[in-house]
Design a protein around this motif. Structure first.
Motif, PDB file in Angstrom:
ATOM      1  N   ASP A 183      25.805  41.423  34.077  1.00  0.00           N
ATOM      2  CA  ASP A 183      26.177  41.685  32.768  1.00  0.00           C
ATOM      3  C   ASP A 183      27.591  41.247  31.660  1.00  0.00           C
ATOM      4  O   ASP A 183      28.052  42.319  31.086  1.00  0.00           O
ATOM      5  CB  ASP A 183      27.714  43.158  33.764  1.00  0.00           C
ATOM      6  N   LEU A 184      27.146  40.030  31.745  1.00  0.00           N
ATOM      7  CA  LEU A 184      28.519  38.816  31.108  1.00  0.00           C
ATOM      8  C   LEU A 184      28.144  39.632  29.532  1.00  0.00           C
ATOM      9  O   LEU A 184      27.072  40.019  29.121  1.00  0.00           O
ATOM     10  CB  LEU A 184      28.342  37.687  31.387  1.00  0.00           C
ATOM     11  N   MET A 185      28.601  39.674  28.536  1.00  0.00           N
ATOM     12  CA  MET A 185      28.155  39.972  27.375  1.00  0.00           C
ATOM     13  C   MET A 185      29.220  39.049  26.690  1.00  0.00           C
ATOM     14  O   MET A 185      29.549  38.417  27.091  1.00  0.00           O
ATOM     15  CB  MET A 185      29.039  41.196  26.846  1.00  0.00           C
ATOM     16  N   PRO A 186      27.960  39.280  25.109  1.00  0.00           N
ATOM     17  CA  PRO A 186      28.374  38.306  24.115  1.00  0.00           C
ATOM     18  C   PRO A 186      29.748  37.708  23.991  1.00  0.00           C
ATOM     19  O   PRO A 186      29.827  36.750  24.061  1.00  0.00           O
ATOM     20  CB  PRO A 186      27.693  38.465  22.891  1.00  0.00           C
ATOM     21  N   ASN A 187      30.823  38.799  23.937  1.00  0.00           N
ATOM     22  CA  ASN A 187      32.212  39.031  23.634  1.00  0.00           C
ATOM     23  C   ASN A 187      33.009  38.596  24.656  1.00  0.00           C
ATOM     24  O   ASN A 187      33.461  37.764  24.548  1.00  0.00           O
ATOM     25  CB  ASN A 187      32.333  40.193  23.230  1.00  0.00           C
ATOM     26  N   ASP A 188      32.633  38.824  25.999  1.00  0.00           N
ATOM     27  CA  ASP A 188      32.475  37.860  26.966  1.00  0.00           C
ATOM     28  C   ASP A 188      33.070  36.382  26.724  1.00  0.00           C
ATOM     29  O   ASP A 188      34.016  35.567  27.780  1.00  0.00           O
ATOM     30  CB  ASP A 188      32.162  38.470  28.221  1.00  0.00           C
ATOM     31  N   ILE A 189      32.831  35.788  26.705  1.00  0.00           N
ATOM     32  CA  ILE A 189      32.748  33.827  26.193  1.00  0.00           C
ATOM     33  C   ILE A 189      32.920  33.853  24.242  1.00  0.00           C
ATOM     34  O   ILE A 189      33.670  32.852  24.633  1.00  0.00           O
ATOM     35  CB  ILE A 189      31.280  33.676  26.789  1.00  0.00           C
ATOM     36  N   VAL A 190      32.072  35.000  23.834  1.00  0.00           N
ATOM     37  CA  VAL A 190      33.120  34.867  22.576  1.00  0.00           C
ATOM     38  C   VAL A 190      34.288  34.482  21.957  1.00  0.00           C
ATOM     39  O   VAL A 190      35.315  33.738  21.438  1.00  0.00           O
ATOM     40  CB  VAL A 190      32.220  34.664  22.021  1.00  0.00           C
ATOM     41  N   GLY A 191      34.764  35.941  22.596  1.00  0.00           N
ATOM     42  CA  GLY A 191      36.108  36.948  22.082  1.00  0.00           C
ATOM     43  C   GLY A 191      35.632  37.812  21.440  1.00  0.00           C
ATOM     44  O   GLY A 191      34.699  38.240  20.960  1.00  0.00           O
ATOM     45  N   THR A 192      37.292  38.041  21.281  1.00  0.00           N
ATOM     46  CA  THR A 192      37.041  39.700  20.311  1.00  0.00           C
ATOM     47  C   THR A 192      38.675  40.021  20.107  1.00  0.00           C
ATOM     48  O   THR A 192      39.208  39.155  19.859  1.00  0.00           O
ATOM     49  CB  THR A 192      36.502  40.616  21.528  1.00  0.00           C
ATOM     50  N   GLN A 193      37.828  41.179  19.344  1.00  0.00           N
ATOM     51  CA  GLN A 193      39.172  41.828  18.516  1.00  0.00           C
ATOM     52  C   GLN A 193      40.203  42.283  19.185  1.00  0.00           C
ATOM     53  O   GLN A 193      39.533  43.601  19.518  1.00  0.00           O
ATOM     54  CB  GLN A 193      39.164  42.216  16.864  1.00  0.00           C
ATOM     55  N   ILE A 194      41.299  42.266  19.769  1.00  0.00           N
ATOM     56  CA  ILE A 194      41.654  44.015  20.222  1.00  0.00           C
ATOM     57  C   ILE A 194      43.005  44.175  19.851  1.00  0.00           C
ATOM     58  O   ILE A 194      43.614  43.797  19.125  1.00  0.00           O
ATOM     59  CB  ILE A 194      42.679  42.815  21.304  1.00  0.00           C
ATOM     60  N   PHE A 195      42.905  45.458  19.418  1.00  0.00           N
ATOM     61  CA  PHE A 195      43.976  46.302  18.667  1.00  0.00           C
ATOM     62  C   PHE A 195      45.542  46.120  19.207  1.00  0.00           C
ATOM     63  O   PHE A 195      45.600  46.276  20.171  1.00  0.00           O
ATOM     64  CB  PHE A 195      44.035  48.096  18.145  1.00  0.00           C
ATOM     65  N   ASN A 196      46.241  45.887  18.273  1.00  0.00           N
ATOM     66  CA  ASN A 196      47.886  45.658  18.851  1.00  0.00           C
ATOM     67  C   ASN A 196      48.361  46.891  18.290  1.00  0.00           C
ATOM     68  O   ASN A 196      48.316  47.426  17.127  1.00  0.00           O
ATOM     69  CB  ASN A 196      48.349  44.949  17.768  1.00  0.00           C
ATOM     70  N   TYR A 197      48.966  47.606  19.557  1.00  0.00           N
ATOM     71  CA  TYR A 197      49.389  48.811  18.882  1.00  0.00           C
ATOM     72  C   TYR A 197      51.286  49.170  18.887  1.00  0.00           C
ATOM     73  O   TYR A 197      51.491  49.249  17.711  1.00  0.00           O
ATOM     74  CB  TYR A 197      50.000  49.998  20.563  1.00  0.00           C
ATOM     75  N   THR A 198      51.490  48.352  18.916  1.00  0.00           N
ATOM     76  CA  THR A 198      53.149  47.167  18.571  1.00  0.00           C
ATOM     77  C   THR A 198      52.840  47.189  16.644  1.00  0.00           C
ATOM     78  O   THR A 198      53.684  47.674  16.118  1.00  0.00           O
ATOM     79  CB  THR A 198      53.542  46.635  18.918  1.00  0.00           C
ATOM     80  N   THR A 199      51.892  46.449  16.805  1.00  0.00           N
ATOM     81  CA  THR A 199      51.947  46.050  14.891  1.00  0.00           C
ATOM     82  C   THR A 199      50.477  46.535  14.359  1.00  0.00           C
ATOM     83  O   THR A 199      50.940  46.917  12.565  1.00  0.00           O
ATOM     84  CB  THR A 199      51.788  44.456  14.700  1.00  0.00           C
ATOM     85  N   GLY A 200      49.833  47.709  15.552  1.00  0.00           N
ATOM     86  CA  GLY A 200      49.143  48.643  13.848  1.00  0.00           C
ATOM     87  C   GLY A 200      47.518  47.227  13.654  1.00  0.00           C
ATOM     88  O   GLY A 200      47.178  47.953  13.249  1.00  0.00           O
ATOM     89  N   GLU A 201      47.836  46.520  14.008  1.00  0.00           N
ATOM     90  CA  GLU A 201      46.645  45.518  13.263  1.00  0.00           C
ATOM     91  C   GLU A 201      46.320  44.793  14.698  1.00  0.00           C
ATOM     92  O   GLU A 201      46.115  45.023  15.997  1.00  0.00           O
ATOM     93  CB  GLU A 201      47.149  43.804  12.591  1.00  0.00           C
ATOM     94  N   LEU A 202      44.666  44.085  14.253  1.00  0.00           N
ATOM     95  CA  LEU A 202      43.630  43.658  14.956  1.00  0.00           C
ATOM     96  C   LEU A 202      44.190  42.023  15.211  1.00  0.00           C
ATOM     97  O   LEU A 202      43.982  41.285  14.705  1.00  0.00           O
ATOM     98  CB  LEU A 202      42.253  43.995  14.474  1.00  0.00           C
ATOM     99  N   ALA A 203      44.230  42.009  17.212  1.00  0.00           N
ATOM    100  CA  ALA A 203      45.192  40.737  17.016  1.00  0.00           C
ATOM    101  C   ALA A 203      43.184  39.795  17.495  1.00  0.00           C
ATOM    102  O   ALA A 203      42.718  40.151  18.313  1.00  0.00           O
ATOM    103  CB  ALA A 203      45.522  40.598  17.918  1.00  0.00           C
TER     104      ALA A 203
END
Length: 328
Positions: A82-102
């Motif tokens: 069940d390991l996904m590509p994003n689990d090893i490469v990385g991903t974008q996470i939405f920052n609710y404080t800044t309203g931007e993707l980190a």
């Protein structure tokens, strides 16, 4: 372009750096000399290595030790279906404080990455990892992120368990510079392991608790060694020897479906250059090519079904190809 051979001072500096890495490795991993040689050769040649063995032969310990010996970052990835590509490469996470993707970089962004049981991950995840190996970069949200330099992947696979696994295709196996098959330690070496566990100098995993007195080398030192490996002289006759041997593996044989590709010839030369530097030489000799023929070529030859049924090994086919070509 004029060839610049390594000077005696450069060879001496390289020999001292390699000796420090060897000293740290042998102080923390008992036995496994072939593994140590293959790991160091892959590192110097800027390649990746595939390790095949049953569990418990210090693969993880060896990877951690090599990373500490070069002062590099280390990440271990346990591959599961069940390991996904994003689990090893990385991903974008939405920052609710800044309203931007980190962007959150994945564990592949390390100097040394251990892919444990790579054949348990899905084909999509394997492809993402091998792309990072080849391109030395990842793409997250349309943005390119280079992996650290130096960068080396150690992938392991267990040959005795096939249930729930995804076999690496031949084209992806070819991306690994070396495939090392680990064997059990000798009885004397196992006694030393037990002695280390009993007196507390070794942890149960095989890693030594006591800090080594040898100072690790730096990442700059590794880059210097890799640059020195590129400058190891290979005579034209030895290049022709490598090409002839690799071409022989593609000859008409009922035991071989697919022979080694030109990448196999490149790998033979690069590993031979690394072995020459490890031996303190500025030039390659035929034994540098012959001694690592199995780890470099065993995963690049596809045997026929008759050969597999008849118990013909890849190693015996490699030996036959080398026997057929005169040594210069």
């Amino acid at each position: 372009m004029a060839y610049q051979q390594l000077s005696a001072d450069e060879l001496g500096d390289a020999h001292r750096l390699i000796a420090r890495v060897n000293a740290i490795f042998t102080s923390k991993v008992i036995g496994q000399d072939d593994l140590r040689r293959s790991l160091l050769a892959a590192l110097l040649a800027s390649g990746h290595i595939l390790l095949e063995s049953v569990p418990g032969l210090a693969k993880t310990t060896a990877a951690q030790t090599l990373a500490s010996a070069i002062s590099g970052s280390f990440h271990r990835i346990q591959c599961t279906p069940d390991l996904m590509p994003n689990d090893i490469v990385g991903t974008q996470i939405f920052n609710y404080t800044t309203g931007e993707l980190a962007t959150q970089l994945g564990p592949v962004h390390a100097n040394l990455v251990l892919l444990d049981e790579i054949n348990r991950s899905s084909a999509k995840t394997q492809s993402a990892m091998l792309e990072a190996m080849q391109e030395r970069q990842t793409s997250i949200g349309g943005q390119v992120y280079p992996v650290p330099d130096p960068f080396m992947v150690l992938a392991t696979q267990n040959p005795i368990e096939e249930e729930g696994t995804y076999v690496l295709p031949e084209a992806q196996m070819d991306r690994f510079l070396i495939k090392e098959v680990l064997t059990y330690p000798s009885a004397e070496q196992e006694v030393k392991i037990l002695d280390g566990i009993a007196d507390g100098t070794l942890a149960a995993s095989g890693a030594q608790r006591r800090t080594s007195s040898v100072e690790p080398i730096t990442l700059d030192d590794v880059r210097t060694l890799q640059a020195a490996t590129n400058r190891i002289f290979v005579h034209d006759s030895l290049k022709r020897y490598i090409v002839d041997v690799v071409a022989t593996t593609r000859g008409d044989s009922s035991d071989v479906r697919v022979g080694a590709s030109p990448r196999g010839a490149i790998a033979l030369m690069r590993v031979a250059q690394a072995l020459a530097l490890m031996a303190g030489r500025a030039y390659v000799v035929p034994d540098d090519i012959v001694s690592m023929r199995h780890p470099v070529l065993r995963h690049r030859i596809v045997r026929s079904y008759d050969a597999i049924a008849g118990g013909v090994t890849s190693e015996s086919l490699i030996d036959a190809a080398f026997d057929a070509v005169p040594v210069p």
